[in-house]
Design a protein around this motif. Structure first.
Motif, short mmCIF file in Angstrom:
data_model
loop_
_atom_site.label_atom_id
_atom_site.label_comp_id
_atom_site.label_asym_id
_atom_site.label_seq_id
_atom_site.Cartn_x
_atom_site.Cartn_y
_atom_site.Cartn_z
N ALA A 1 0.85 -1.19 0.00
CA ALA A 1 0.00 0.00 0.00
C ALA A 1 0.88 1.23 0.00
CB ALA A 1 -0.91 -0.02 1.23
N ARG A 2 0.36 2.29 -0.59
CA ARG A 2 1.09 3.56 -0.62
C ARG A 2 0.08 4.66 -0.85
NH1 ARG A 2 0.01 -0.06 -3.85
NH2 ARG A 2 2.12 -0.84 -4.24
N VAL A 3 0.52 5.90 -0.52
CA VAL A 3 -0.35 7.06 -0.70
C VAL A 3 -0.12 7.64 -2.09
CG1 VAL A 3 -0.84 9.41 0.11
CG2 VAL A 3 -0.37 7.59 1.76
N VAL A 4 -1.20 7.99 -2.78
CA VAL A 4 -1.09 8.73 -4.04
C VAL A 4 -2.11 9.87 -4.00
CG1 VAL A 4 -0.36 6.71 -5.39
CG2 VAL A 4 -2.77 7.34 -5.31
N ILE A 5 -2.08 10.68 -5.05
CA ILE A 5 -3.03 11.79 -5.16
C ILE A 5 -4.17 11.39 -6.09
CG2 ILE A 5 -3.28 14.12 -6.15
CD1 ILE A 5 -1.95 14.11 -3.39
N LEU A 6 -5.38 11.65 -5.63
CA LEU A 6 -6.56 11.38 -6.46
C LEU A 6 -6.60 12.38 -7.60
CD1 LEU A 6 -9.25 9.71 -6.60
CD2 LEU A 6 -10.31 11.67 -5.44
N PHE B 1 -6.18 7.55 -10.30
CA PHE B 1 -4.89 7.99 -9.77
C PHE B 1 -3.82 7.69 -10.82
CE2 PHE B 1 -3.02 3.85 -8.72
CZ PHE B 1 -4.14 3.02 -8.64
N ALA B 2 -2.59 8.20 -10.56
CA ALA B 2 -1.54 8.12 -11.58
C ALA B 2 -0.22 7.66 -10.99
CB ALA B 2 -1.35 9.49 -12.23
N GLY B 3 0.64 7.14 -11.85
CA GLY B 3 1.97 6.74 -11.41
C GLY B 3 2.71 6.10 -12.57
N THR C 1 5.89 0.96 -14.60
CA THR C 1 6.83 -0.09 -14.21
C THR C 1 7.12 -0.09 -12.71
OG1 THR C 1 8.61 1.44 -14.72
CG2 THR C 1 8.02 -0.15 -16.44
N SER C 2 6.44 0.77 -11.94
CA SER C 2 6.64 0.81 -10.49
C SER C 2 6.05 -0.46 -9.87
CB SER C 2 5.94 2.04 -9.90
OG SER C 2 4.54 1.91 -10.06
N PRO C 3 6.39 -0.75 -8.62
CA PRO C 3 5.79 -1.93 -7.97
C PRO C 3 4.26 -1.93 -8.03
CG PRO C 3 7.69 -1.17 -6.73
CD PRO C 3 7.48 -0.16 -7.81
N LYS C 4 3.63 -0.76 -7.84
CA LYS C 4 2.16 -0.74 -7.91
C LYS C 4 1.69 -1.06 -9.32
CE LYS C 4 2.21 4.04 -7.33
NZ LYS C 4 3.54 4.07 -7.95
N GLY C 5 2.43 -0.56 -10.33
CA GLY C 5 2.08 -0.83 -11.72
C GLY C 5 2.20 -2.32 -12.03
N GLU D 1 14.06 5.67 -12.15
CA GLU D 1 12.96 4.71 -12.12
C GLU D 1 12.35 4.63 -10.72
OE1 GLU D 1 12.06 0.03 -12.94
OE2 GLU D 1 14.02 0.83 -13.48
N GLN D 2 11.06 4.90 -10.62
CA GLN D 2 10.42 4.97 -9.31
C GLN D 2 10.58 3.67 -8.53
OE1 GLN D 2 6.05 5.36 -9.08
NE2 GLN D 2 6.40 7.15 -7.80
N SER D 3 11.01 3.81 -7.28
CA SER D 3 11.16 2.72 -6.31
C SER D 3 12.38 1.83 -6.56
CB SER D 3 9.89 1.84 -6.22
OG SER D 3 8.80 2.63 -5.83
N ALA D 4 13.19 2.14 -7.59
CA ALA D 4 14.44 1.38 -7.77
C ALA D 4 15.44 1.87 -6.73
CB ALA D 4 14.98 1.61 -9.18
C1 FMN Z 1 0.91 12.81 -0.27
C2 FMN Z 1 1.59 11.88 -1.24
C3 FMN Z 1 1.20 11.89 -2.56
C4 FMN Z 1 1.78 11.01 -3.48
N1 FMN Z 1 1.30 11.00 -4.76
C5 FMN Z 1 1.76 10.06 -5.62
C6 FMN Z 1 1.15 9.92 -6.90
O1 FMN Z 1 0.18 10.61 -7.27
N2 FMN Z 1 1.65 8.96 -7.72
C7 FMN Z 1 2.69 8.15 -7.36
O2 FMN Z 1 3.09 7.30 -8.16
N3 FMN Z 1 3.27 8.25 -6.14
C8 FMN Z 1 2.82 9.18 -5.26
N4 FMN Z 1 3.38 9.27 -4.01
C9 FMN Z 1 4.50 8.36 -3.66
C10 FMN Z 1 3.94 6.98 -3.32
O3 FMN Z 1 3.44 6.97 -1.99
C11 FMN Z 1 4.98 5.85 -3.47
O4 FMN Z 1 6.15 6.17 -2.74
C12 FMN Z 1 5.37 5.63 -4.93
O5 FMN Z 1 4.24 5.69 -5.78
C13 FMN Z 1 6.06 4.27 -5.10
O6 FMN Z 1 5.14 3.27 -4.75
P1 FMN Z 1 5.32 1.75 -5.26
O7 FMN Z 1 6.78 1.42 -5.04
O8 FMN Z 1 4.42 0.95 -4.38
O9 FMN Z 1 4.91 1.71 -6.69
C14 FMN Z 1 2.82 10.13 -3.06
C15 FMN Z 1 3.21 10.13 -1.72
C16 FMN Z 1 2.60 10.98 -0.82
C17 FMN Z 1 3.00 10.90 0.63
#
Ligand code: FMN
Length: 230
Positions: free
Chosen positions: A76-81, A91-93, A96-100, A155-158
């Motif tokens: 689980a992780r926080v993203v922006i709606l 939501f967006a990201g 290739t990230s772990p969530k993707g 690369e996100q999360s690498a």
């Molecule tokens: C307030 C806040 C907003 C965030 N918004 C996003 C977002 O819109 N998209 C995103 O990919 N990560 C966002 N992040 C970072 C994610 O929490 C997370 O670190 C990142 O997506 C990597 O997650 P994963 O390794 O599970 O894919 C945000 C973090 C916070 C604390």
């Protein structure tokens, strides 16, 4: 990977006592009249979101997204709606990230909003679909240059190598993003959660918390609701 020494222990029971004493909600809580709830959950969500904004809740559009890989491992992780419509909660990201990767393997997610000042939680569970590439590209290009640069820098999360310099990488990516303001990133992805359940939870200081769950009814496009025990 960097190794760290074990943290020193704290007095037995101290953490437990500290946690028990912390408040969870604001002093004044709104009421939730379930009889007046709209017929569709999107409408109630948008009502509650505006109420949270007016109440000064910080980042009411931040949401915890929970996913599970095919192996069953959850994260689980926080993203922006990004949006809410008939298409679902968006939501967006990075694809290739772990969530993707989780969502490729298992296109289901749970979204959890928590607005402490007003004592409200909204939980959305559903199937996840990718929004069209042109929509993702438009969203990427609408982001401020610094946000695009942060995305392009690595690369996100690498894991970062010891020799990697974040400030340098961000500065270089910002120059690149500014030089190519019309270049979308193919990896930037919009996901939409199409709900099979949306639950609204209103805290009450006397513990008579009010819960209302929407689920699709047998009639297409319509919803049925249940009150849930707190
Ligand atoms: C307030 C806040 C907003 C965030 N918004 C996003 C977002 O819109 N998209 C995103 O990919 N990560 C966002 N992040 C970072 C994610 O929490 C997370 O670190 C990142 O997506 C990597 O997650 P994963 O390794 O599970 O894919 C945000 C973090 C916070 C604390």
């Amino acid at each position: 990977m960097t190794a760290h020494p074990t943290a020193s222990p704290v007095a037995p029971g101290a953490v437990r006592r500290r946690l028990r004493g912390l408040p969870s909600f604001g002093a004044e809580l709104p009421t939730f009249d379930v009889a007046a709830a709209p017929a569709v959950p999107e409408a109630l969500f948008l009502e509650w979101l505006e109420h949270a904004v007016d109440a000064g809740v910080l980042a009411p559009h931040a949401v915890t997204v929970s996913t599970a890989a095919a192996s069953g491992e959850v994260s689980a992780r926080v993203v922006i709606l990004k949006d809410v419509s008939d298409e679902g909660w968006v939501f967006a990201g990075q694809a290739t990230s772990p969530k993707g990767r989780d969502l490729d393997e298992n296109p289901r997610a749970a979204l959890t909003f928590f607005w402490p000042a007003v004592g409200r939680q909204v939980r959305v569970v559903g199937d996840v679909v990718r929004r069209p590439a042109d929509e993702a590209a438009a969203d990427f290009l609408a982001r401020p240059p610094a946000a695009r640069a942060a995305y392009l820098a690595g690369e996100q999360s690498a894991p970062m190598a010891p020799s990697d310099d974040l400030s340098e990488a961000l500065a270089a990516a910002e120059v690149e993003a500014a030089a190519h303001p019309d270049d979308a990133s193919p990896g930037w992805t919009l996901w939409s959660v199409r709900p099979v359940s949306v639950e609204f939870w209103q805290a009450d200081h006397s513990r008579a918390h009010v819960r209302l769950r929407y689920r699709p009814s047998d009639v297409a496009g319509e919803w049925s609701t249940d009150r849930l025990w707190p």
